[in-house]
Every structure is written in C-alpha cells, then in structure tokens.
Scaffold this motif. Structure first.
Motif, short mmCIF file in Angstrom:
data_model
loop_
_atom_site.label_atom_id
_atom_site.label_comp_id
_atom_site.label_asym_id
_atom_site.label_seq_id
_atom_site.Cartn_x
_atom_site.Cartn_y
_atom_site.Cartn_z
N ASN A 68 32.59 156.14 24.21
CA ASN A 68 33.00 155.60 22.71
C ASN A 68 34.02 154.65 22.85
N GLU A 69 33.97 153.77 21.82
CA GLU A 69 35.26 152.83 21.82
C GLU A 69 36.35 153.43 20.90
N ASN A 70 37.72 153.30 21.32
CA ASN A 70 38.71 153.89 20.54
C ASN A 70 39.04 152.76 19.37
N GLU A 71 38.88 153.27 18.26
CA GLU A 71 38.93 152.45 17.18
C GLU A 71 40.44 151.99 16.55
N ALA A 72 41.38 152.70 17.31
CA ALA A 72 42.87 152.39 16.72
C ALA A 72 43.11 150.96 16.96
N PRO A 73 43.85 150.50 15.90
CA PRO A 73 44.36 148.79 16.03
C PRO A 73 44.93 148.54 17.12
N GLY A 74 44.84 147.41 17.42
CA GLY A 74 45.41 146.83 18.63
C GLY A 74 47.00 146.54 18.44
N ARG A 75 47.85 146.27 19.37
CA ARG A 75 48.97 145.85 19.40
C ARG A 75 49.06 144.31 18.89
N ARG A 76 49.84 144.13 17.73
CA ARG A 76 50.01 142.84 17.06
C ARG A 76 51.49 142.08 17.57
N VAL A 77 51.29 141.07 17.98
CA VAL A 77 52.72 140.25 18.72
C VAL A 77 52.82 138.90 17.98
N LEU A 78 54.10 138.94 17.83
CA LEU A 78 54.20 137.39 16.86
C LEU A 78 54.29 136.43 17.84
N ASP A 79 53.46 135.39 18.08
CA ASP A 79 53.44 134.32 18.99
C ASP A 79 52.57 133.01 18.25
N GLY A 89 50.37 133.82 12.73
CA GLY A 89 51.06 133.72 13.95
C GLY A 89 50.72 134.94 14.90
N TYR A 90 50.16 135.93 14.48
CA TYR A 90 50.07 137.04 15.23
C TYR A 90 48.91 137.17 16.29
N VAL A 91 49.14 137.57 17.25
CA VAL A 91 47.99 137.76 18.32
C VAL A 91 47.80 139.14 18.50
N THR A 92 46.55 139.62 18.33
CA THR A 92 46.11 141.16 18.55
C THR A 92 45.93 141.31 19.90
N HIS A 93 46.50 142.33 20.51
CA HIS A 93 46.30 142.68 22.04
C HIS A 93 45.29 143.81 22.23
N SER A 94 44.92 144.11 23.36
CA SER A 94 43.87 145.48 23.27
C SER A 94 44.84 146.68 22.97
N ASN A 95 43.95 147.73 22.51
CA ASN A 95 44.76 148.86 22.17
C ASN A 95 44.77 149.98 23.33
N VAL A 96 44.81 149.60 24.53
CA VAL A 96 44.83 150.30 25.66
C VAL A 96 46.21 150.64 25.86
N SER A 97 46.42 151.93 26.21
CA SER A 97 47.79 152.41 26.30
C SER A 97 47.82 152.72 27.86
N ALA A 98 48.53 151.98 28.74
CA ALA A 98 48.65 151.91 30.01
C ALA A 98 49.19 153.49 30.57
N VAL A 99 49.93 154.33 29.90
CA VAL A 99 50.60 155.49 29.99
C VAL A 99 49.27 156.50 29.81
N ASP A 100 48.63 156.37 28.77
CA ASP A 100 47.54 157.22 28.49
C ASP A 100 46.28 157.19 29.70
N GLU A 101 46.03 155.90 30.11
CA GLU A 101 45.04 155.69 30.99
C GLU A 101 45.62 156.08 32.25
N MET A 102 46.64 156.10 32.76
CA MET A 102 47.32 156.91 34.04
C MET A 102 47.24 158.23 33.93
N VAL A 103 47.60 158.90 32.80
CA VAL A 103 47.51 160.36 32.82
C VAL A 103 45.97 160.47 32.79
N ASN A 104 44.94 159.85 32.23
CA ASN A 104 43.62 160.11 32.22
C ASN A 104 42.97 160.01 33.72
N MET A 105 43.51 159.05 34.55
CA MET A 105 43.06 158.71 35.68
C MET A 105 43.68 159.68 36.63
#
Length: 134
Positions: A68-79, A89-105
């Motif tokens: 399943n895809e995580n439906e949480a909104p992505g991180r928005r950065v002003l650029d 002027g906002y860029v939407t990045h992925s909603n992947v949390s590196a910390v959560d994924e490392m724990v999952n790994m």
C-alpha cells in the motif's frame, strides 16, 4: 506440526521479509525524490502481511497480501526557483521518512536472519536425529 513443515513456514517468512526489504530499499532510494514518473511526489510504500495455511497439519506461514502507498502528504519546501515549484513557490517532496525506513529495514533484516537461523537449527536437529539411528 512436522519437522519438515518448519522449512515451508520459515521459507514463507524469508520470502515475505525479502519483499519487505525490497520495498524499504525502494522507499530509501526515493527519500529525496521530488517528482515521480506521473509528475507527482513519490509516496512511501508499506508491505501488508497475511497468514496463509501451509499444508494439512495446521501450520501457518506468511505471505505479502498487498503493498500500500502511504497517503500522508509530502514535505513542502519553499523554493520558488525550482522547476517543479507550484504557484506559491513550494516544492512537494516525497513523504518517505528515512528514520522510519531504517527502523523498518532493521526489523525486516532481523526477521529474515531469525528465520534463516530457524531453518539451520531444524536442519541440525534432523541431522542429529539421523545420526542417532546409526
């Protein structure tokens, strides 16, 4: 449960954890992604497991029922200078949390290793049983 069904149960778990590790690797590879192939930001994927019968002796294994895809909104950065910036002027990045994924790994890796150890122990016990009959 027979000694031989241990191999099919552990084998199903190893296969499921392998798929989980592949999904985690994909998520980590896209942690800084801005746009996916469809022009939208990458969404983290999560593996869903399901119990599955492994024969007539009542043993149960595991299989991947869905991803399943995580439906949480992505991180928005002003650029505002970024080519994929929206009207504000906002860029939407992925909603992947590196910390959560490392724990999952780590969790998937340990589960994989534990099931390999179960198979090795069962093999060792079967060999010792055969040696007792000599």
């Amino acid at each position: 449960m027979s000694m031989f069904s241990i191999f099919s149960v552990s084998g199903s778990a190893i296969s499921a954890q392998s798929q989980r590790l592949n999904v985690v690797a994909s998520n980590l590879a896209n942690v800084d992604a801005v746009a996916g192939p469809d022009g939208k930001a990458f969404k983290a994927r999560q593996v869903v497991f399901q119990t599955t019968p492994m024969g007539g002796d009542g043993s149960s294994g595991v299989r991947v029922s869905s991803i399943n895809e995580n439906e949480a909104p992505g991180r928005r950065v002003l650029d505002p200078n970024h080519p994929l910036a929206d009207a504000q002027g906002y860029v939407t990045h992925s909603n992947v949390s590196a910390v959560d994924e490392m724990v999952n790994m780590i969790s998937a890796s340990r589960s994989y290793q534990n099931n390999v150890e179960v198979m090795n122990t069962a093999k060792s016990l079967l060999l010792k049983t055969l040696q007792m009959g000599q």
